[in-house]
Design a protein around this motif. Sequence first.
Motif, PDB file in Angstrom:
ATOM      1  N   ASP A 353     -61.184  67.351  -9.674  1.00 41.13           N
ATOM      2  CA  ASP A 353     -60.506  68.575  -9.249  1.00 41.13           C
ATOM      3  C   ASP A 353     -59.104  68.706  -9.845  1.00 41.13           C
ATOM      4  OD1 ASP A 353     -62.683  69.270  -7.703  1.00 41.13           O
ATOM      5  OD2 ASP A 353     -61.943  68.153  -5.956  1.00 41.13           O
ATOM      6  N   ILE A 354     -58.668  67.638 -10.492  1.00 39.62           N
ATOM      7  CA  ILE A 354     -57.316  67.702 -11.075  1.00 39.62           C
ATOM      8  C   ILE A 354     -57.422  68.290 -12.477  1.00 39.62           C
ATOM      9  CG2 ILE A 354     -55.305  66.362 -11.822  1.00 39.62           C
ATOM     10  CD1 ILE A 354     -55.954  64.348  -9.644  1.00 39.62           C
ATOM     11  N   TYR A 355     -56.567  69.255 -12.741  1.00 43.59           N
ATOM     12  CA  TYR A 355     -56.545  69.902 -14.052  1.00 43.59           C
ATOM     13  C   TYR A 355     -55.182  69.624 -14.660  1.00 43.59           C
ATOM     14  CZ  TYR A 355     -57.661  73.467 -17.570  1.00 43.59           C
ATOM     15  OH  TYR A 355     -57.956  74.126 -18.737  1.00 43.59           O
ATOM     16  N   VAL A 356     -55.179  68.920 -15.800  1.00 51.08           N
ATOM     17  CA  VAL A 356     -53.911  68.504 -16.411  1.00 51.08           C
ATOM     18  C   VAL A 356     -53.561  69.411 -17.589  1.00 51.08           C
ATOM     19  CG1 VAL A 356     -52.676  66.649 -17.598  1.00 51.08           C
ATOM     20  CG2 VAL A 356     -54.232  66.097 -15.720  1.00 51.08           C
ATOM     21  N   VAL A 357     -52.416  70.033 -17.469  1.00 50.14           N
ATOM     22  CA  VAL A 357     -51.911  70.881 -18.555  1.00 50.14           C
ATOM     23  C   VAL A 357     -50.682  70.202 -19.151  1.00 50.14           C
ATOM     24  CG1 VAL A 357     -50.913  73.133 -19.125  1.00 50.14           C
ATOM     25  CG2 VAL A 357     -52.744  72.976 -17.411  1.00 50.14           C
ATOM     26  N   SER A 358     -50.577  70.207 -20.487  1.00 49.58           N
ATOM     27  CA  SER A 358     -49.364  69.702 -21.133  1.00 49.58           C
ATOM     28  C   SER A 358     -48.636  70.858 -21.772  1.00 49.58           C
ATOM     29  CB  SER A 358     -49.686  68.729 -22.262  1.00 49.58           C
ATOM     30  OG  SER A 358     -50.698  67.855 -21.903  1.00 49.58           O
ATOM     31  N   VAL A 359     -47.322  70.775 -21.757  1.00 51.61           N
ATOM     32  CA  VAL A 359     -46.533  71.705 -22.572  1.00 51.61           C
ATOM     33  C   VAL A 359     -45.911  70.870 -23.679  1.00 51.61           C
ATOM     34  CG1 VAL A 359     -44.747  73.446 -22.633  1.00 51.61           C
ATOM     35  CG2 VAL A 359     -46.044  73.077 -20.531  1.00 51.61           C
ATOM     36  N   MET A 360     -46.297  71.157 -24.898  1.00 49.40           N
ATOM     37  CA  MET A 360     -45.968  70.281 -26.019  1.00 49.40           C
ATOM     38  C   MET A 360     -45.324  71.076 -27.154  1.00 49.40           C
ATOM     39  SD  MET A 360     -46.958  67.107 -25.476  1.00 49.40           S
ATOM     40  CE  MET A 360     -47.079  66.704 -23.734  1.00 49.40           C
ATOM     41  N   PRO A 361     -44.466  70.432 -27.929  1.00 45.10           N
ATOM     42  CA  PRO A 361     -43.858  71.106 -29.080  1.00 45.10           C
ATOM     43  C   PRO A 361     -44.791  71.051 -30.286  1.00 45.10           C
ATOM     44  CG  PRO A 361     -43.043  68.879 -28.908  1.00 45.10           C
ATOM     45  CD  PRO A 361     -43.971  69.062 -27.745  1.00 45.10           C
ATOM     46  N   CYS A 362     -46.063  70.881 -30.059  1.00 43.28           N
ATOM     47  CA  CYS A 362     -46.953  70.297 -31.053  1.00 43.28           C
ATOM     48  C   CYS A 362     -48.289  71.022 -31.083  1.00 43.28           C
ATOM     49  CB  CYS A 362     -47.158  68.844 -30.617  1.00 43.28           C
ATOM     50  SG  CYS A 362     -48.131  67.850 -31.716  1.00 43.28           S
TER      51      CYS A 362
END
Lengths: 578, 421
Positions: A353-362
């Motif tokens: 149920d965990i949804y992992v979002v990254s904010v990346m310069p990439c």
Amino acid sequence: MAISKAIEQVTINIDGIELNVPRDLTVLEAAKQAGISIPTLCYHPDQDVKGVCRICVIQVEGAKTLQTSCTLKVSEGMNIRTNTPLIREVRKTNLELILARHPKDCLECARNLNCELQELANTFGIREISFPHLKKNLLEDYSTPSIVREPDKCILCRRCVYTCNEVQGVGLLQPINRGSETIIGTPYELPLSDLACALCGQCIHACPVGAITENSHIDRVWQALSSPDKHVVVQTAPAVRVSIGEEFNLAPGSIVTGQLVAGLRRLGFTKVFDTDFTADLTIVEEGSELIERITGSKTLPLITSCSPGWIKFIEHYYPEFLPHLSSCKSPQQMFGALAKSYYAEKTGLDPKDIYVVSVMPCTAKKFEADRPEMNDSGYQDVDAVLTTRELGQMLRASGIDLKKLPEENYDLPLGISTGAGAIFGATGGVMEAALRTAYELITTEELAELEFKDVRGLEGIKEADVQIGELTIKLAVAHSLGNARKLLDAMKQGLADYHFIEIMACPGGCIGGGGQPIPTTNEIRAERIKAIYEVDRNMPIRKSHENPVVKELYKEYLGKPLGEKSHHLLHTSYTARF
Amino acid sequence: MIDSPLALRNITRNIDKIDPESIEEYLKTDGYEALKKTLTMKPKEIVSIIRDSGLRGRGGAGYPTGLKWYFAANTQSDAKYVICNADEGEPGTFKDRILMEGDPFSLIEALTIAGYAIGSNKGYIYIRDEYRLSIRRLQNAIEKAQQSGYLGLNILGSGFDFDLEISIGAGSYVCGEETALFESLEGKRGEPRIKPPYPTESGLFGKPTVINNVETLVNIPLIVNRGADWFKEIGTECSPGTKIFTLSGDVARPGAIELPLGTTLRELIYEVAGGISSEEKLKMIQLGGAAGHCLSPDYLDISLDFDSLAVKGLSLGSGAILVLDESRSIIKTAYSLAKFFCHESCGQCTPCREGTLQQKEILGRILSKKSSEKDLELLERLSVSMVQTSLCPLGQTASLGISSAIKHFKEEFLSYSERGI
């Protein structure tokens, strides 16, 4: 008395303005000194001149035809006109000729309102394109998780060609065919997924228009945020806090960490965590790995592995050096693995149920998250990767003006970090962070001077010898794949006997990443780097191994660095690619 | 070669007279006398003779050959190159082929003299792939010259080393442009470079380079043997010497002929080529190849030399002369020129890449009578941009045939518009 030899001055006249300038200037640069900004398109401040768009033409007394100001050097007595009826006419004609081959879909373009071609059309007051509109109808390339190419939009300025070949040393983008059939394409016009592309995304920064953009994850993030059964957490990379301000017209190098956290909360993320935390963790693991390799006489030099563009590059081009790579996952992937194991356990959530979002310069981070082996939590560790630009877009679409937000703090526990984690965002930062920890782990003494200035800055390859106890550790730091190539070629010839090497795929490190705000130039990179070190200076704790949550994590969950659980969740292996 | 009482046989003296594959026959007609003389002189003196002769480039630009040599000779470098531009691709031009097929040793001797004069030990002949017989004959001549001590180490015991290599093009017109030729020779995409720097400063592999056309070069042994004054007696004051003109189209006797510079178009068409081949009247002359101007019969009395033409904004180009009679369509001619340049543009710079495409598109719609009122204006706008802002001479001249055709045959263009332009 180190006075460098003065460059000879020449007197020129530009539009009636008499001017003394160094003789190595181009007319374009000299005009700038006179306050005259000549329009350009294929010109890029960080690249060699190409002189192909023919927009920056000017008139030089005595010359038969107009000249391009980007290529022409000034000379004594030169009499230059930059604004005559002829110049205005041909600049407009050349611009219209480009527009006549360019799709008229500005409203649907990722570069709408941030496009050099659009800006020129506006500056010139183009209200009609006189020439027949001749569409190209070329194939788009959506083949990779990172980069989208829309060659119909390409205006053949060749800036991406320069970046891919000269800066990154990859060389997949080249002019193909000739005349009006010329395209900038890949070998055999294959999709990027079938080629040895590092997916660094530097070509995006080179592109003046929207011909190269990122593969957007915005829709899937919106979808997750609106799913009631998803616990959506976000991590922010070190470099984002010093660049996302530019998406809101703040000056390059503005530090907006607190506003970034607040903005993410308003978008609906349940928890706002920090990749700086896992950067600290990376340092503890990688520092331990370095010590183990040195004391255990194992494969050296150890080379960093946090830059996914670099990883893909070495897998393609230098697979023989894969044993040198640190087995540490990147901070992004360590975070994903922990979020769906440690954090899930701690909070009693089902990791599915965990949804992992990254904010990346990439852009390469999108590929990295997609790698099949990145599922040590039992699920895909990172579900979506947004670039800094995409996050800017989402915030704007939500009516959130970052500038007007209050500063808020990251959530516990995965939001606690040190200054060492922050400097991961700049070239040399991982090295410096590792040194701060390695020194104290090896010597058990407190490090007096935290700042290792030798590994900082924009020089392509930096070297240093650092004394740690009785050990002299030889270091090298390279940023941009072109410099990585130079360093590895030296290693191949046995000319590089380092202990530890940091390599970042992008010029300047992550602050110059392919997912960063447009424009990203060397001047802007320098401002962001300054800001990153300011973030470090302002942190109460500046050494990764002193991060209290990292300590707690080892105590509660991981056991010890390089231990069994670490090995399972935080380390990975690499694949030679064709 | 066209047989005419006006013809001179200086640079063409050996054509059809000797066996082009035999060095012995070449030697019997004063062959290699010029090189022998050269090797007794200082390089500077050779450069002076060429400068004094007033010889100008026969490839199209008419740049003083001696000046090129002078600049290259005076540039210090560890290596210098001499290149013969034999990438003869201008439509209607076949003078260099005649020279290479008929007298290859003259060219090789000339290049060796050039190498000595500027201090180069290595030359290249860049030749188009289609010229198979020329390539064979040049290769044969190079081998024979090497075997006889006229090429290679210590030429004729002088201590001067020079050798030649043939490099074959891949079919691109723009590689006849000198800097694109360098790129091609270096194994890269054939695209012109930005100038400056000029070849004499930074040419092939970034080294000082003299690049001369075949016809220019074959004048060298003659000038060395007979002297600059002899050369200046021929042609006009500012354009001394002869030129090979190649006539094609609706003339009774098409072909090539060597004539003094300064001959008029009327003499060429009516005296040399026997006038128009049909019952029709003369309609149009295109002077200098596809990149040349399309002229009306009003221009028949113009003197064909560099300066008289320059005064009128014209150019001799490669010396190709295309003659069309009244039965021919100017629009179709212009369209075919547009197609040619659209195909041959390298694609590097905007005005040429897009301009040549738009020329073809717009002339196509004029031809199919679908033109809009502004099409002639658009073609003119294109021409101004292409001439003024193209990166290389291809783009700078790719609109000249079309814009001059519109200028001289406007009525015909107007008649193609349904609504009347």
